[in-house]
Design an enzyme around this catalytic site. Structure first.
Site, PDB file in Angstrom:
ATOM      1  CG  ASN A  10      -1.679   1.298   1.381  1.00 23.85           C
ATOM      2  OD1 ASN A  10      -1.831   2.044   0.413  1.00 23.85           O
ATOM      3  ND2 ASN A  10      -2.178   1.576   2.579  1.00 23.85           N
ATOM      4  CD1 TRP A  11       3.974   1.436  -2.662  1.00 26.07           C
ATOM      5  CD2 TRP A  11       3.625   2.276  -4.715  1.00 26.07           C
ATOM      6  NE1 TRP A  11       4.833   0.804  -3.525  1.00 26.07           N
ATOM      7  CE2 TRP A  11       4.634   1.297  -4.793  1.00 26.07           C
ATOM      8  CE3 TRP A  11       3.228   2.932  -5.878  1.00 26.07           C
ATOM      9  CZ2 TRP A  11       5.263   0.974  -5.998  1.00 26.07           C
ATOM     10  CZ3 TRP A  11       3.848   2.608  -7.074  1.00 26.07           C
ATOM     11  CH2 TRP A  11       4.861   1.639  -7.130  1.00 26.07           C
ATOM     12  CE  LYS A  12       0.520   3.476   4.826  1.00 27.70           C
ATOM     13  NZ  LYS A  12       0.021   3.501   6.171  1.00 27.70           N
ATOM     14  CG  HIS A  88      -5.918   1.489   4.773  1.00 26.69           C
ATOM     15  ND1 HIS A  88      -5.492   2.471   5.642  1.00 26.69           N
ATOM     16  CD2 HIS A  88      -4.878   0.623   4.649  1.00 26.69           C
ATOM     17  CE1 HIS A  88      -4.230   2.201   6.026  1.00 26.69           C
ATOM     18  NE2 HIS A  88      -3.855   1.084   5.431  1.00 26.69           N
ATOM     19  CD  GLU A  90      -3.041   5.240   6.537  1.00 25.00           C
ATOM     20  OE1 GLU A  90      -2.979   5.395   5.309  1.00 25.00           O
ATOM     21  OE2 GLU A  90      -2.114   4.737   7.214  1.00 25.00           O
ATOM     22  CD  GLU A 159      -3.627  -3.080   6.927  1.00 27.91           C
ATOM     23  OE1 GLU A 159      -2.518  -3.321   6.463  1.00 27.91           O
ATOM     24  OE2 GLU A 159      -4.204  -1.993   6.767  1.00 27.91           O
ATOM     25  N   GLY A 165       2.026   1.786  10.706  1.00 31.88           N
ATOM     26  CA  GLY A 165       2.929   2.927  10.644  1.00 31.88           C
ATOM     27  C   GLY A 165       3.576   3.274  11.977  1.00 31.88           C
ATOM     28  CB  SER A 205       4.887  -2.266  11.840  1.00 33.21           C
ATOM     29  OG  SER A 205       4.459  -0.946  12.111  1.00 33.21           O
ATOM     30  N   GLY A 226       2.745  -1.325   4.221  1.00 29.77           N
ATOM     31  CA  GLY A 226       2.751   0.103   3.913  1.00 29.77           C
ATOM     32  C   GLY A 226       4.168   0.591   3.710  1.00 29.77           C
ATOM     33  N   GLY A 227       4.771   1.118   4.751  1.00 26.64           N
ATOM     34  CA  GLY A 227       6.092   1.754   4.672  1.00 26.64           C
ATOM     35  C   GLY A 227       7.141   0.920   3.945  1.00 26.64           C
TER      36      GLY A 227
HETATM   37  C1  PEP Z   1      -0.833  -0.107   5.714  1.00 29.60           C
HETATM   38  O1  PEP Z   1      -0.774   1.017   5.251  1.00 29.60           O
HETATM   39  O2  PEP Z   1      -1.776  -0.844   5.410  1.00 29.60           O
HETATM   40  C2  PEP Z   1       0.212  -0.566   6.620  1.00 29.60           C
HETATM   41  C3  PEP Z   1       0.105  -1.760   7.143  1.00 29.60           C
HETATM   42  O3  PEP Z   1       1.245   0.292   6.863  1.00 29.60           O
HETATM   43  P1  PEP Z   1       2.641  -0.059   7.602  1.00 29.60           P
HETATM   44  O4  PEP Z   1       3.168  -1.323   6.974  1.00 29.60           O
HETATM   45  O5  PEP Z   1       3.520   1.124   7.327  1.00 29.60           O
HETATM   46  O6  PEP Z   1       2.348  -0.253   9.043  1.00 29.60           O
END
Ligand code: PEP
Length: 244
Positions: A10-12, A88, A90, A159, A165, A205, A226-227
């Protein structure tokens, strides 16, 4: 039971055009696990010539109309998307996404020939209050109500909000415990066979150094990253961890 591991990024709202092209060139030849990237809508057409699966981070449920700022599922499909992310945390936290609207978006993906990755997960205070599964049941309720049968290929992502994050990952035992319970919930509504065939990803994470342990859990069918999906090297390292 057929649940090949899915490694989704997930590149956000991070990547631009040049960074997308650079990333795609680096991951193009990877084989061994199914890779998937969720990108900003404006980047989707850049994936057209790549072999990677991709999709938007959000879609609307109507094909077209006066819905300023939304993305048509038909257009996403036309651009080559095969997946769509829905619900998601966010979107829930910053954009008023509800359990009901998240479910409508996820089901629209299937109505337009894509596959949903439907995100659920509890906040820290909810976990501390022992409410994790009640929260997840509530998040899934409209989905099961609107779709009494499993849409083919439908995916969930567990999640925990406190792990997104933050650098704080759920332990593999915590992920497995919730994902077993979520699979039981899926079985209650969609039947045992569908539940056994439904992929449940873990997200929160995920990094190259914890991916292998998380994916060694029998009910963790891949990861939503994500990151660590922003750099091709770390995304590929996570994908390699899926191979065992
Ligand atoms: C996400 O954005 O779905 C996510 C899991 O982010 P991260 O891996 O940065 O925690």
């Amino acid at each position: 039971m057929s649940r090949p591991k899915l490694i989704a990024g997930n590149w956000k709202m991070y990547k631009n055009v040049a960074e997308t092209a650079d990333f795609l060139a680096k991951v193009e030849g990877f084989q061994g696990a199914e890779l998937l990237l969720f990108a900003q809508s404006a980047l989707l057409s850049l994936f057209a010539n790549s072999k990677l699966a991709f999709g938007p981070q959000n879609i609307y449920w109507e094909e077209k109309g006066a819905f300023t700022g939304e993305l048509s599922p038909k257009l996403a499909k036309e651009l080559g998307a095969s997946y769509a992310l829905a619900g998601h945390s966010e979107r829930r936290q910053f954009f008023g996404e509800t359990h009901h609207s998240a479910a409508k978006r996820a089901l629209a993906a299937h109505a337009f020939g894509m596959t949903a990755v439907f995100c659920v997960g509890e906040r820290l205070e909810e976990r501390d209050a022992g409410q994790t599964m009640n929260v997840i049941r509530a998040q899934c309720a409209p989905l099961f109500e609107m779709s009494p049968q499993a849409p083919a290929g439908f995916c969930f992502a567990y999640e925990p909000v406190w792990a997104i994050g933050t650098g704080r990952t759920a332990t593999s035992a915590q992920a497995e415990e919730v994902q077993v319970a979520l699979r039981a919930e899926i079985a209650k509504h969609w039947g045992e066979t569908a539940a056994q065939n439904t992929r449940i990803l873990y997200g929160g994470s995920v990094k190259p150094d914890n991916a292998k342990e998380l994916m060694s859990c029998p009910n963790v069918d891949g990861v939503l990253v994500g990151g660590a999906s922003l750099e091709a090297e770390s995304f590929l390292a996570i994908a390699r961890a899926a191979k065992g």
